[in-house]
Design a protein around this motif. Structure first.
Motif, PDB file in Angstrom:
ATOM      1  N   SER A   1      79.478 -49.290 -56.551  1.00 51.41           N
ATOM      2  CA  SER A   1      79.849 -48.692 -55.309  1.00 51.41           C
ATOM      3  C   SER A   1      79.701 -47.172 -56.086  1.00 51.41           C
ATOM      4  CB  SER A   1      80.735 -48.853 -54.766  1.00 51.41           C
ATOM      5  OG  SER A   1      81.981 -48.186 -55.914  1.00 51.41           O
ATOM      6  N   SER A   2      79.285 -46.073 -55.119  1.00 53.92           N
ATOM      7  CA  SER A   2      79.293 -44.346 -55.512  1.00 53.92           C
ATOM      8  C   SER A   2      80.201 -44.205 -56.177  1.00 53.92           C
ATOM      9  CB  SER A   2      79.642 -44.307 -54.463  1.00 53.92           C
ATOM     10  OG  SER A   2      78.814 -42.916 -54.660  1.00 53.92           O
ATOM     11  N   GLN A   3      80.531 -43.320 -57.181  1.00 52.32           N
ATOM     12  CA  GLN A   3      81.380 -42.715 -57.748  1.00 52.32           C
ATOM     13  C   GLN A   3      81.829 -41.531 -57.595  1.00 52.32           C
ATOM     14  OE1 GLN A   3      84.551 -44.721 -59.100  1.00 52.32           O
ATOM     15  NE2 GLN A   3      83.473 -46.425 -58.672  1.00 52.32           N
ATOM     16  N   GLY A   4      80.800 -41.237 -56.831  1.00 52.55           N
ATOM     17  CA  GLY A   4      80.654 -38.672 -56.996  1.00 52.55           C
ATOM     18  C   GLY A   4      78.634 -38.752 -57.097  1.00 52.55           C
ATOM     19  N   PRO A   5      79.196 -37.506 -57.076  1.00 50.97           N
ATOM     20  CA  PRO A   5      77.844 -37.299 -57.901  1.00 50.97           C
ATOM     21  C   PRO A   5      77.517 -37.012 -58.890  1.00 50.97           C
ATOM     22  CG  PRO A   5      79.532 -34.941 -57.870  1.00 50.97           C
ATOM     23  CD  PRO A   5      79.652 -36.243 -57.135  1.00 50.97           C
ATOM     24  N   THR A   6      75.875 -37.242 -59.497  1.00 53.16           N
ATOM     25  CA  THR A   6      75.705 -37.738 -60.828  1.00 53.16           C
ATOM     26  C   THR A   6      75.274 -36.482 -62.133  1.00 53.16           C
ATOM     27  OG1 THR A   6      74.828 -40.119 -59.834  1.00 53.16           O
ATOM     28  CG2 THR A   6      73.945 -39.014 -62.049  1.00 53.16           C
ATOM     29  N   LEU A   7      76.097 -36.716 -63.366  1.00 56.85           N
ATOM     30  CA  LEU A   7      76.064 -35.476 -63.690  1.00 56.85           C
ATOM     31  C   LEU A   7      74.423 -36.678 -64.559  1.00 56.85           C
ATOM     32  CD1 LEU A   7      77.160 -32.449 -65.519  1.00 56.85           C
ATOM     33  CD2 LEU A   7      77.313 -35.221 -67.343  1.00 56.85           C
ATOM     34  N   ARG A   8      73.524 -35.134 -64.475  1.00 58.84           N
ATOM     35  CA  ARG A   8      72.112 -35.214 -65.359  1.00 58.84           C
ATOM     36  C   ARG A   8      71.677 -33.810 -66.237  1.00 58.84           C
ATOM     37  NH1 ARG A   8      69.732 -32.199 -58.809  1.00 58.84           N
ATOM     38  NH2 ARG A   8      71.867 -30.702 -60.134  1.00 58.84           N
ATOM     39  N   VAL A   9      71.306 -34.775 -67.244  1.00 59.12           N
ATOM     40  CA  VAL A   9      71.729 -34.297 -68.500  1.00 59.12           C
ATOM     41  C   VAL A   9      70.495 -34.723 -69.435  1.00 59.12           C
ATOM     42  CG1 VAL A   9      72.742 -35.420 -70.984  1.00 59.12           C
ATOM     43  CG2 VAL A   9      74.123 -35.704 -68.677  1.00 59.12           C
ATOM     44  N   ALA A  10      70.166 -33.496 -70.027  1.00 59.63           N
ATOM     45  CA  ALA A  10      69.352 -33.375 -71.059  1.00 59.63           C
ATOM     46  C   ALA A  10      69.668 -33.631 -72.358  1.00 59.63           C
ATOM     47  CB  ALA A  10      68.223 -31.919 -71.414  1.00 59.63           C
ATOM     48  N   LEU A  11      69.308 -34.642 -73.355  1.00 59.83           N
ATOM     49  CA  LEU A  11      69.683 -34.717 -74.123  1.00 59.83           C
ATOM     50  C   LEU A  11      68.779 -33.817 -75.681  1.00 59.83           C
ATOM     51  CD1 LEU A  11      69.510 -38.584 -74.718  1.00 59.83           C
ATOM     52  CD2 LEU A  11      71.407 -37.531 -73.929  1.00 59.83           C
ATOM     53  N   MET A  12      69.176 -32.983 -76.478  1.00 66.14           N
ATOM     54  CA  MET A  12      69.110 -31.914 -77.073  1.00 66.14           C
ATOM     55  C   MET A  12      68.825 -33.108 -78.721  1.00 66.14           C
ATOM     56  SD  MET A  12      69.578 -28.412 -78.188  1.00 66.14           S
ATOM     57  CE  MET A  12      69.349 -27.657 -76.971  1.00 66.14           C
ATOM     58  N   GLY A  13      67.518 -33.256 -79.378  1.00 68.21           N
ATOM     59  CA  GLY A  13      67.821 -34.043 -80.995  1.00 68.21           C
ATOM     60  C   GLY A  13      67.689 -35.194 -80.607  1.00 68.21           C
ATOM     61  N   LEU A  14      66.557 -35.939 -80.585  1.00 64.62           N
ATOM     62  CA  LEU A  14      65.948 -36.842 -80.444  1.00 64.62           C
ATOM     63  C   LEU A  14      66.135 -37.811 -82.235  1.00 64.62           C
ATOM     64  CD1 LEU A  14      63.283 -36.669 -77.676  1.00 64.62           C
ATOM     65  CD2 LEU A  14      65.873 -36.305 -77.991  1.00 64.62           C
ATOM     66  N   GLY A  15      67.072 -38.165 -82.497  1.00 62.82           N
ATOM     67  CA  GLY A  15      66.632 -38.895 -83.684  1.00 62.82           C
ATOM     68  C   GLY A  15      67.926 -40.072 -83.650  1.00 62.82           C
ATOM     69  N   GLY A  16      68.550 -40.874 -84.690  1.00 59.55           N
ATOM     70  CA  GLY A  16      68.734 -41.705 -84.288  1.00 59.55           C
ATOM     71  C   GLY A  16      70.343 -41.949 -83.371  1.00 59.55           C
ATOM     72  N   TYR A  17      71.270 -41.046 -83.579  1.00 55.99           N
ATOM     73  CA  TYR A  17      72.425 -40.838 -82.518  1.00 55.99           C
ATOM     74  C   TYR A  17      72.377 -40.445 -80.819  1.00 55.99           C
ATOM     75  CZ  TYR A  17      77.090 -40.887 -80.486  1.00 55.99           C
ATOM     76  OH  TYR A  17      78.358 -40.957 -79.941  1.00 55.99           O
ATOM     77  N   ALA A  18      71.101 -39.858 -80.904  1.00 59.93           N
ATOM     78  CA  ALA A  18      70.634 -39.524 -80.088  1.00 59.93           C
ATOM     79  C   ALA A  18      70.032 -41.172 -78.851  1.00 59.93           C
ATOM     80  CB  ALA A  18      69.358 -38.096 -79.650  1.00 59.93           C
TER      81      ALA A  18
END
Length: 375
Positions: free
Chosen positions: A38-55
């Motif tokens: 079910s909907s939990q509210g608005p969605t956080l839209r995220v940009a990932l910076m640094g596309l390495g192993g942990y990302a």
């Protein structure tokens, strides 16, 4: 067997009621959790910076999030932007490099940027994110030192955006249960904490062994878990620290790159902590908390899981959920709904750890006790 299963589910339901982040998950037949549909509210839209192993780990975990999704990518490697963009459905207009990512200011499909780059880059990148009017989530340590950290906190406050730090353990169910027990007085007066964090690091050419990029050595990578853990396990802010550095391989661990540091913390109540941070010993991932009425032991205590632990009342049985999935869903609630984390994950939390790290390095250099003023 049925009774024990029913008891387990009742305990889990009680935990979900006590800790809101668990309410975002349904119990599976095997006792695991899955996101509620079910909907939990608005969605956080995220940009990932640094596309390495942990990302990559974060990105995979976010595929199970109900309130956070990847809508932007920032990298200095064109091939990664192309491959990740195709993989996670990020359109070309939401893919940026380190030179032009300030343009996120004009992208309404990005609410926040998760900075997952080498430590030395965090300060300037978060400052630029704030200037662009986007919320910042920054991996730990938040910066190279407390001066940089304070500037980041101030810049985000001035821009009216939130600054959060990637303290995934602050949402981990077994960890949160120990914090609950301690807060409820179930361990009595806390007397002692021990945190052991370390592993033998590999490739000597990696950025974590480059002082200019890492800002130090093991302390800036694994030792911060013991620092932060001592604070949320004891439930106080330390008022002094002493520390001793040992280096057995000056070739691999060059000047300014710590190999092993023992450090001790003192708290206002009289509780003390003894901690180890190292890049030269394996099998070190253990927390131990001792109180007048009980104890808690966690081993592994900060790895990617599953975390295992026990207290004087028995084994901790909270189910494992991918840490980064919990983290990102909870951070969505903090940013979008104004929720408050059980254990803080904001910039001020990160700043306190940086002040302790600065003091640990001073203690190693001078051989003297350093006073701390975190409150």
């Amino acid at each position: 067997m049925k009774n024990s299963r029913r008891d387990f589910l009742q305990k889990l339901a009680a935990s979900a009621a006590a800790f809101p982040f668990l309410s975002s998950y349904d119990v599976l037949a095997d006792g695991g959790l899955k996101p509620i549909t079910s909907s939990q509210g608005p969605t956080l839209r995220v940009a990932l910076m640094g596309l390495g192993g942990y990302a990559s780990r974060v990105a995979e975990a976010m595929q199970s999030c109900k309130r956070a999704k990847i809508t932007g990518l920032i990298s200095g490697t064109p091939n990664k932007l192309s491959d990740w963009g195709d993989r996670f459905g990020v359109p070309e207009q939401s893919r940026y490099n380190y030179e032009n990512f300030d343009r996120i200011k004009d992208n309404p499909n990005i609410d926040a940027v998760y900075v997952i780059t080498p430590n030395a880059l965090h300060h300037d990148q978060v400052m630029r994110v704030a200037k662009a009017g986007k919320h910042a989530i920054c991996e730990k340590p938040m910066a190279l030192n407390a001066t940089e950290g304070q500037e980041m906190v101030d810049a985000c406050a001035k821009a009216g955006v939130k600054l959060l730090v990637g303290y995934r353990m602050h949402f981990e169910p077994k960890t949160v249960e120990v914090v609950r027990m301690r807060t409820a007085g179930e361990f009595g007066k806390i007397k002692f904490f021990q945190g052991q964090c370390g592993f033998r690091i590999g490739d000597p050419s990696q950025w974590r062994l480059d002082r200019d990029l890492a800002g130090g050595g093991a302390m800036m990578d694994i030792g911060i878990y013991a620092i932060n853990g001592s604070r949320y396990m004891v439930g106080e802010e330390p008022v002094w620290v002493t520390a001793q550095e040992t280096k057995t391989d000056p070739v691999k661990f060059k000047e300014g790159v710590d190999e092993t540091i023992l450090f001790q913390l003192g708290f206002p109540s009289g509780a003390v902590a003894s901690c180890l941070s190292t890049y030269n010993m394996n099998y070190l991932d253990r927390f131990f908390l001792n109180g007048e009425k009980g104890f808690a032991e966690m081993q592994p205590s900060t790895g990617y899981g599953p975390i295992k632990g026990r207290t004087n009342k028995g084994e901790l049985t909270q189910p494992h959920v991918t840490h980064q999935t919990l983290q990102m869903d909870e951070m969505a609630g903090i940013i979008l709904d104004g929720n408050t984390a059980i254990v803080p994950v904001d910039g001020n939390e990160g700043l306190k750890d940086l002040k302790i790290i600065d003091a640990i390095y001073r203690a190693c250099a001078t051989g003297t006790k350093q006073e701390l003023h975190l409150v």
